[in-house]
Design an enzyme around this catalytic site. Sequence first.
Site, mmCIF file in Angstrom:
data_model
loop_
_atom_site.group_PDB
_atom_site.id
_atom_site.type_symbol
_atom_site.label_atom_id
_atom_site.label_comp_id
_atom_site.label_asym_id
_atom_site.label_seq_id
_atom_site.Cartn_x
_atom_site.Cartn_y
_atom_site.Cartn_z
ATOM 1 N N GLU A 115 1.491 -4.180 3.905
ATOM 2 C CA GLU A 115 2.465 -3.939 2.829
ATOM 3 C C GLU A 115 3.364 -5.160 2.626
ATOM 4 O O GLU A 115 3.764 -5.467 1.502
ATOM 5 C CB GLU A 115 3.287 -2.694 3.149
ATOM 6 N N GLU A 137 -2.466 4.359 7.476
ATOM 7 C CA GLU A 137 -1.490 5.425 7.698
ATOM 8 C C GLU A 137 -2.074 6.823 7.537
ATOM 9 O O GLU A 137 -1.667 7.764 8.231
ATOM 10 C CB GLU A 137 -0.301 5.253 6.738
#
Length: 715
Positions: A115, A137
């Site tokens: 990210e 995730e």
Amino acid sequence: MTDFIYEKDADGIVTVTMDMQGQSANTMNERYVPGMDEVLGKLRAETDLKGVVFASAKKTFFAGGDLNLLLGIEKADAETFGYIEENKRPYRELEKLQVPVVAAINGAALGGGYELCLACNHRIIADVKGAVVGLPEVTLGLLPGAGGVVRLTKLLGLEKALPHLTEGKPVKPQAALKAGMVDEVVASTDDLIPAAKAWIKANPDSHTQPWDAKGFRYPGGDVLHPKVRQLIVGSSAFLYAKTRGLLPAPAKILDIAVNSMRIDYDAALRSESRGLCALVTTPECKAAITTFFFGMQAIKGGKVRPAGDHWKAQNAAILGAGMMGSGIAWAHANAGLPSVLKDMELDKAEKGKSYTAMLADKAIKRGRMDDAKKQALLDQITPATDDSAFAGTDLIIEAVFEDISLKEKVIPETFKQLSDNGIYGSNTSTLPISILAECCPDPSRFIGLHFFSPVDKMKVVEIIMGEKTSVETLRKAYDYVQQIGYMPIVVNDSRGFFTSRVFGTFMDEGISLMVDGMSPVAVERAAWLAGMPVGPLAVHDEVSLVLSQKVSKTHKDLDARLGVDSGFGKHNTASRAVCDAMIEQGRGGRHYGGGFYDYAADGSKSLWDGLSQFAKGNADVQLQDAIDRILYRQAIETLRCLNEGVLRTEVEANLGGIFAIGFPAHTGGAIQFIRGIGIDAFAARAAELADKYGERFALDASAFDILRNEKAQAA
């Protein structure tokens, strides 16, 4: 600034090297936000800044969120939302810098690490071992909450982004370049900083993210594009079919990705934060982090391994070239462990070797192997009929038929071929290791090594300690299982060990539901809704009713021989009654032409219409009761194994149940399932089931003491 090394060169380019002190990887720990704020403050204060490069001093680039912190979050409240927003804020501020920013990826950039890369204007990765990017995730019951859902959807478009978001697989450098997840690949880590600085110099005005530019268009079309609308509808159905509605994270990710295309950028980032806030407190998230991250870490990191030097087998022998022996030979060959595959007849041993050839041919057809690798695998396996072929071997695995008399003959005859420091393993699935060890010349070097079928797919081995098995032998067995790339689960000796005991309760409860009057179709459906990979009736056919009958008879004979009543499978009354009757009617399972199912020539199957004869009741069993009976029965037996000392740790109970038995992964395993429901709530529901359906669900209050004590110790 020790966590972030700040260096500015003569060209006005700042390299920020992340080096979180006191830990092996860079994470979003409590120092991350203050450190990033300090970096951003210095960058904004620069008067002649030309660009920024983010690099890492660790082997990995950036590991992302601190899972210990996430696991400790109990409430989806304003404080949790604020914590998530604060952690992602620096990335948005990074995007607003008026100079180009480059991520120099030297190793794994997963989760929050990738990210960070997405918040940069350009991403360069070194094509070296361990270098991957991705957003895993979802595998932990979470969603990428630091802008990953929103930014990847904007970068790749919905169609290409969704697989990476909802599956979470790591992507290697060349594949990441092809997918558009990175922009450049260099040959080595030494090339990263020079390449990053060169790009900044060549693109001084490339500081605006595509999604911040006027007129931005989504790759592949916006949310109203006919193709995208069709994709949204199809993805919802596909995810439900895959997750059965048991995993909230993939559905939440799809929802946020789609809606991020309908609202402005900053609102989409807030929506993503709300989604993560909702997921982080779910039982599925807690279960996934506890079992699949910390649990796997404990197994791989050796926390449950006996202390001592690591051991590596140089060669091995497998006795019996049947289905299990052939599968073990494949596993050895795949790991580069030379093995002799012995059987009484050479053609049987050769046939066992051909199993590896068959698996290799399948891999070749899928483009995962070439002819040279196939030949290398086959060269590792030596068919034989004589014991002298494996004289002096480091490891012998007995995988003959599940017949105690046969094993008691084979073990002492072949043990003499073992090297002085070698170990001897039995692949028995239910016979007590301590009893088999009585025929072994050195019981201290004898241990159970229970593989699961099919061996090439079931990457777990149940290691069984006998009463006289030495700790050194256990350590060597543990190292051997990891050497061939399988997961070791250590248990102490008992009838049926751990996996066979619990698996037997699953099959029995399915039959019990049918006997109680539930239709066979509904029984299989209840198991599917519970999250089991295969229904109890279907899996019993695969195992075979004949084998179940043989196991039952073997333990009955063993009891008579020892003059004891072991109580093995005492609650599996439905299985014995129905299986015996079906075998008498010529229905022994799939291998025998039919069992609970009829099997057609075209490969299709259907439930046998004669099953109605076994329904003794006409009770209207509620679907939720059926689901609970299937799950609680297995969880209760697992808890019994833990209390009896058959299981040593919760970690092994949870991972063993999932990977060896197929206990639903979304629960985190049987013991985590109990913890997720709550010990008291589970006990109360078990008592209800016992009152309604029988003593097999009955548990004394003290049965939960071990869980309460361990929880108190952890606290």
